[in-house]
Design an enzyme around this catalytic site. Structure first.
Site, mmCIF file in Angstrom:
data_model
loop_
_atom_site.group_PDB
_atom_site.id
_atom_site.type_symbol
_atom_site.label_atom_id
_atom_site.label_comp_id
_atom_site.label_asym_id
_atom_site.label_seq_id
_atom_site.Cartn_x
_atom_site.Cartn_y
_atom_site.Cartn_z
ATOM 1 C CB CYS A 29 -7.372 70.270 -29.728
ATOM 2 S SG CYS A 29 -7.783 68.553 -29.382
ATOM 3 C CG HIS A 72 -12.135 70.533 -29.258
ATOM 4 N ND1 HIS A 72 -11.046 70.743 -30.066
ATOM 5 C CD2 HIS A 72 -12.514 71.752 -28.804
ATOM 6 C CE1 HIS A 72 -10.778 72.035 -30.100
ATOM 7 N NE2 HIS A 72 -11.647 72.661 -29.348
#
Length: 715
Positions: free
Chosen positions: A451, A593
């Protein structure tokens, strides 16, 4: 009085019991009419009287009639003397001590190595070497006993499903763990004698694990050979076996290995990745789940009966279970949040790179072609193009209903809410967000270990790092410039630990181990990255990276787990300032994230009246990124040296040197991110236009529905 040294051997478990015992102390088996043996071997008279010792002189050849202690049913054989008792051979598979004349193990039927076979003599070996045909030795009665003993064992015993102990058929509970006797078909199959094919199958598996057919290979145990198409995923199967729990030897004997082998042969790479992800959820390893998703795996995939049998852990895996079910069963809140988000949003999301796959592949080739390595001591890779992704201003021309649909499909609403409301990290300044039109939008990103790399390419080129080009460049830059980055990292970590009152010092070996771990993360697709990797990415982009992140790790229930260290400014300090661009990119960090934070195109900074005079074109979009948090404290600058670390004024001076900074009318220090559609890469512009045309086509339908609603209101 009976001599207390006299003992009798159990027919089933070979345990030596006292002569007064009528049942075996170990397995509770009924005592047979076998001759009693003592602790010391003795000679038996021809009438085989078990209660009387005979003081008979030994034969000259040392041969006397002996009774095998493991079973009375075993044929009596002539022994070479007392030395034969000490020459038992140990099985390489189960380490059971077998009689010298047995050519297979009594317990597991593992083949005895030919090098030590008692049937081969030096004369026979020499004859074979000379080309003569080998003489066939007669059938050994010990071998016949091994086969008969194995068949009788399967006929008389049932295997406990809890502890795998083999009990007598009359017992209703396991004598070891008191587990009830099973009455299903598996117990019936165990009670029946196995067929010849099953015996051969177990013999083959014993040979495989012993190191080869008919012989030993250095004493090493090997797994059964797999087809060539499964060689690349053999490690995944080994990991599944470790996660599901290794089977005991008795369980292996009771399993149909022929069917298991067929299941394994049908497995493909995606199937192994799915099983690894299931085992990873049970163990709490998120990397396996991310590897499965990054390979295009379906999160809603369900376990089949064959896959459950292959995993071999009935307490954890059930038929029809998905990764979400496993996360709920084992209370993996963090994994559950990611999996649910993936399931709910994966099908509903629509980003530019998904709409235009052909242009996306061309952009990836363009990125690979624009990567170059700097010559000299600091041989770091860098990008030659300056590209900044922004949302097109044409979105505002769409009807409100279409705009809402577009934002739902391209943005991550959960990340946007967490960064704006739960902990005000972005868009907290009304001056920047409203008057200067510098609102940041969190683009939806894949919930995988890549990510960070995906968000960097989304903030610049608007695509994912699907081919791991940026990850490979990151690893090569860290490896080729390891000394430069290691010095900065070590100095920064030492200062950071001391600033928090952690007065400790590590040995050089410990620093080297930690650095080797950081290098290994960069080379593993799907592995989570750290602050050092962001620092290296700033050098690859040749521009600063600003991370707006939450301060604390929180669980799915909102509980605080720890302190995060990602928020701050990452400058390419190892480059010359003239070699770098001063226009930064922005990333958001929430719950492990990363997301790309991008702005929307506007009419230029000159028309916004922020109190500064800039010589820019009307086509240039200027986004003001705050360099302070909501409490007006300066953002941290990561990986500064001892000379660069100073007070807040010195750090502000350093920011002005590496960034285009300005102070707004409200007295806020902000960095200017400049982008231009006309100066942007043509492939990126074409991709965005095709993506926007998808929403322009549904505009008439939305307008028609709005007109019908207006007519209904008039009526």
């Amino acid at each position: 009085m009976t001599d207390q040294r006299e003992k009798w051997a159990c027919d089933y478990c070979t345990y030596e019991n006292w002569s007064s015992a009528t049942k075996c102390t170990m397995c509770r088996a009924q005592r047979s009419r076998a001759p009693i043996i003592t602790e010391e071997p003795y000679k038996i008279s021809p009438d085989l009287d078990p209660t009387r010792k005979w003081d008979l002189p030994a034969n000259e050849g040392g041969s006397s009639l002996l009774i095998c202690p493991d079973s009375s049913a075993r044929p009596r054989i002539r022994s070479a003397g007392m030395a034969e008792m000490a020459t038992k051979w140990s099985c390489q598979m189960c380490t059971f001590l077998n009689w010298p004349r047995a050519i297979r193990c009594t317990q597991c039927l593992c083949q005895r190595p030919k090098s030590c076979s008692p049937t081969e003599s030096p004369h026979t070996s020499s004859s074979n070497a000379g080309g003569r045909p080998a003489l066939h030795s007669p059938v050994d009665p010990c071998e016949e006993y091994n086969d008969r003993n194995r068949l009788n064992t399967h006929q008389r015993h049932w295997t406990c499903s809890s502890c795998t102990y083999q009990n007598l058929p009359k017992t209703l509970k396991c004598v070891v763990c008191d587990h009830a006797k099973p009455y299903h078909h598996e117990a019936i199959e165990l009670a029946q004698p196995p067929d010849h094919s099953a015996i051969i199958n177990e013999q083959d598996r014993a040979r495989w694990r012993a190191g080869g057919v008919g012989g030993c290979s250095g004493g090493q145990r090997r797994s059964p050979p797999l087809p060539k198409r499964e060689d690349h995923v053999q490690m995944d199967f080994q990991r599944i076996e470790l996660a599901a729990g290794a089977m005991s030897g008795k369980e292996e004997q009771s399993m149909d290995f022929k069917k298991l082998k067929q299941i394994r042969n049908r497995m493909r790479k995606m199937d192994w990745l799915f099983l690894s992800a299931c085992a990873g959820v049970v163990e709490g390893d998120l990397a396996t789940v991310e590897a499965y998703k990054s390979s295009g795996g379906d999160i809603a995939r369900q376990l089949t009966a064959d896959e459950v049998q292959l995993l071999n852990r009935a307490s954890a895996f059930d038929v029809g279970f998905t990764l979400v079910h496993l996360a709920i069963r084992f209370q993996r809140q963090d994994m559950l949040a990611i999996l649910l988000t993936e399931v709910n949003q994966q099908a509903a999301k629509c980003i530019p790179s998904m709409v235009c796959p052909e242009l996306t592949e061309q952009i990836r080739r363009e990125i690979a072609a624009s990567l170059h390595q700097r010559k000299g001591d600091f041989a770091c890779y860098f990008l030659t193009d300056l590209v900044t992704f922004t949302l097109p201003a044409d979105i505002e021309d769409l009807p409100p209903a279409v705009q809402e649909k577009l934002f739902d499909e391209v943005l991550d609403r959960d990340v946007q809410k967490e960064l704006e409301e739960e902990s005000p990290v972005i868009n907290w300044s009304m001056e920047l967000g409203t008057r200067l039109d510098s609102r940041l939008y969190a683009l939806w990103n894949r919930t995988a270990g890549d990510c960070l790399l995906d968000s960097v390419l989304q903030a610049t080129w608007g695509i994912y790092d699907k081919d791991s080009v940026l990850r490979k460049t990151l690893h090569d830059s860290l490896h080729d410039c390891s000394h430069w980055f290691y010095t900065r990292w070590k100095e920064w970590e030492s200062w950071y630990s001391q600033s928090f009152g952690l007065h400790f010092s590590l040995r050089e070996e410990q620093w080297q181990e930690d650095w080797a771990f950081i290098l290994s993360l960069a080379s593993q697709p799907g592995a989570s990255l750290e602050q050092t990797h962001i620092f290296v990415l700033a050098h690859i982009l040749r521009r600063p990276i600003i991370v707006y992140g939450v301060k604390y790790y929180k669980s799915f229930r909102g509980e605080t787990l720890g302190y995060t260290r990602f928020q701050g400014v990452y400058l390419p300090l190892l480059w010359e300032q003239s070699f770098c661009w001063k226009s930064p990119i922005a990333l958001g960090y929430t719950r492990g994230h990363f997301s790309a934070l991008v702005a929307m195109e506007n009419d230029g900074y000159d028309n916004r009246g922020a109190g500064a005079n800039l010589n820019t074109d009307d086509d240039v979009t200027v986004t003001f990124l705050p360099l302070v948090d909501s409490e007006r404290k300066l953002l941290h600058i990561h990986f500064l040296s001892a000379q660069e670390i100073g007070n807040e004024e010195q750090q502000e001076k350093l920011l002005r040197e590496w960034l285009d900074c300005c102070v707004t009318e409200g007295g806020m220090l902000a960095a200017m991110q400049k982008s231009s559609r006309r100066r942007n890469h043509p492939l990126v512009t074409q991709m965005v236009e095709k993506w926007l045309d998808r929403y322009r086509q549904i505009r008439p339908c939305a307008s028609l529905s709005d007109g019908e609603e207006d007519e209904d209101d008039d009526e």
